[in-house]
Design a protein around this motif. Structure first.
Motif, PDB file in Angstrom:
ATOM      1  N   UNK A  21       0.829  -1.216   0.000  1.00  0.00           N
ATOM      2  CA  UNK A  21       0.000   0.000   0.000  1.00  0.00           C
ATOM      3  C   UNK A  21       0.858   1.257   0.000  1.00  0.00           C
ATOM      4  N   UNK A  22       1.947   1.246   0.742  1.00  0.00           N
ATOM      5  CA  UNK A  22       2.843   2.409   0.762  1.00  0.00           C
ATOM      6  C   UNK A  22       3.524   2.610  -0.591  1.00  0.00           C
ATOM      7  N   UNK A  23       3.898   1.518  -1.240  1.00  0.00           N
ATOM      8  CA  UNK A  23       4.645   1.612  -2.481  1.00  0.00           C
ATOM      9  C   UNK A  23       3.780   1.966  -3.687  1.00  0.00           C
ATOM     10  N   UNK A  24       2.490   1.667  -3.623  1.00  0.00           N
ATOM     11  CA  UNK A  24       1.644   1.929  -4.793  1.00  0.00           C
ATOM     12  C   UNK A  24       0.938   3.277  -4.701  1.00  0.00           C
ATOM     13  N   UNK A  25       1.265   4.100  -3.685  1.00  0.00           N
ATOM     14  CA  UNK A  25       0.622   5.411  -3.581  1.00  0.00           C
ATOM     15  C   UNK A  25       1.008   6.264  -4.791  1.00  0.00           C
ATOM     16  N   UNK A  26       0.093   7.129  -5.216  1.00  0.00           N
ATOM     17  CA  UNK A  26       0.275   7.934  -6.436  1.00  0.00           C
ATOM     18  C   UNK A  26       1.380   8.969  -6.250  1.00  0.00           C
TER      19      UNK A  26
END
Length: 393
Positions: free
Chosen positions: A275-280
């Protein structure tokens, strides 16, 4: 980032609440028939294993999980009883031969299995069947044949645990010890020398679920009372252990609570990391030119080619070909013979006026005659075809 942190905290709280609820929720009842002496589930045999000495005082119980041949070869000294309870039982020729020697030597074998295959079935000519189905909730009565064991009131069991019976039995060899509905054998005995083979096709009657009831305890104690007193009891779990073993790669993690929760925490950590890595992330948006309408350019090119060639006949013939194809596909009319009947049919089905149809086919007949097609004649043909299409709507 602050807004994202709010959603992350909220999602983490929901996950914690979910895991807490899953941890404290009651575990569902496992109704799988394991028949293992260590299982306390309804269809385990923990109670029977713990109370077997009440039926056979002083007996030495030995739990084994090898094949029948090896267990009998390694049996302890003295008289003994051999006990098998399982869902599926398959006896090969070598096992059967050793079982016969074992019983002829004065020992006894008690088998409780709902599906028996192999040499035992072929030799004894038995066929086990059942009348249980999910729509029919009827309970069928069972009882013993021996007047000393037969109860005044029949036994009734739910969950279909007494539905199995012997559809075929060789009455010249088998001794019927119990019956279902007073006509079907559901507990039989075979004599081998000074020993015996007992077969009960309803192993659920010996499980925890049945023994917790007064009727079930009474029936099980009477059924097992046919086994004579012996110094040793061999409890065979060879046919239940393979089904009980979990072949999953993660079986060790799920067998222990600590490892299972460590596995869940690792999965949760992986989800949070993703979730942290796929943030825009902000990036430059490239300018994309509008797509050109090349179809208009194509039409202009084709139009210029035909205009330069001045081939009016070719254009007129193509217009007529497309018109005839239109009439064939829409009205299912044959355009080979253009006669008066064809014209009348086309007027009736298309809705075009008689004047338009007559003028249209006058121009087509002239074109088919092979004369020169001038600009004005091509224009007239095009107008009358367009008029036909409009009236046809």
């Amino acid at each position: 980032m602050k807004g994202f942190r709010k959603y992350l905290v909220f999602g983490s709280v929901l996950l914690v609440v979910y895991f807490v609820a899953q941890y404290f929720k009651p575990k569902p009842t496992d109704w799988s028939p394991s028949y293992l002496s260590a299982d306390k589930i309804p269809f385990g045999t923990y109670i029977l294993r713990q109370r077997i000495t009440d039926l056979f005082p002083g007996v030495q119980v030995r739990t084994v999980d090898n094949d029948v041949y090896s267990n009998i070869k390694e049996k302890p000294e003295g008289k003994s009883n051999y006990f098998i309870i399982a869902s599926n039982l398959k006896i090969d020729k070598l096992d059967y031969q050793e079982m016969v020697k074992y019983m002829q030597g004065g020992n006894n074998i008690f088998i409780a299995a709902s599906n028996i295959q192999g040499m035992l079935v072929d030799t004894l000519k038995i066929n086990i069947t059942s009348n249980f189905n999910f729509q029919n909730k009827r309970k069928y009565p069972i009882n013993f044949v021996n007047p000393n064991l037969k109860r005044e009131y029949d036994y009734y069991f739910d969950k279909g645990i007494s539905e199995q019976y012997f559809y075929e039995v060789d009455s010249s060899k088998a001794i019927v010890l119990g019956q279902k509905e007073k006509k079907f054998a559901n507990f039989i005995q075979y004599k081998y020398g000074s020993g015996s083979l007992f077969i009960l096709p309803n192993p659920e009657l010996l499980t925890n679920y049945s023994l917790l009831r007064e009727d079930g305890l009474d029936y099980a104690s009477k059924a097992l009372s046919y086994l004579p007193k012996a110094k040793n009891l061999i409890w065979d779990e060879h046919f239940t252990r393979p089904a009980a073993q979990n072949k999953s790669v993660l079986r060790v993690f799920f067998e222990y609570d600590q490892l299972r929760w460590a596995y869940y925490i690792a999965l949760l950590s992986l989800v949070v990391f993703v979730l942290f890595e796929i943030k825009r992330r902000q990036r430059v948006i490239p300018v994309i030119d509008r797509l050109k309408n090349t179809s208009v350019e194509f039409v202009n090119v084709v139009g210029r080619v035909y205009y330069q060639q001045r081939n009016n006949r070719d254009i007129a013939e193509k217009k007529v070909i497309y018109l005839m194809e239109y009439i064939r596909s829409k009205y299912r009319l044959k355009t080979i013979n253009i006669n008066q009947e064809f014209k009348e049919t086309l007027i009736r089905v298309s809705g075009a006026t008689e004047e338009v149809i007559e003028e249209l086919f006058t121009e087509i007949i002239y074109l088919n005659a092979g004369g020169m097609v001038r600009d004005q004649q091509l224009i007239t043909l095009n107008k009358i075809i367009e008029q036909f299409y409009k009236q046809d709507q």
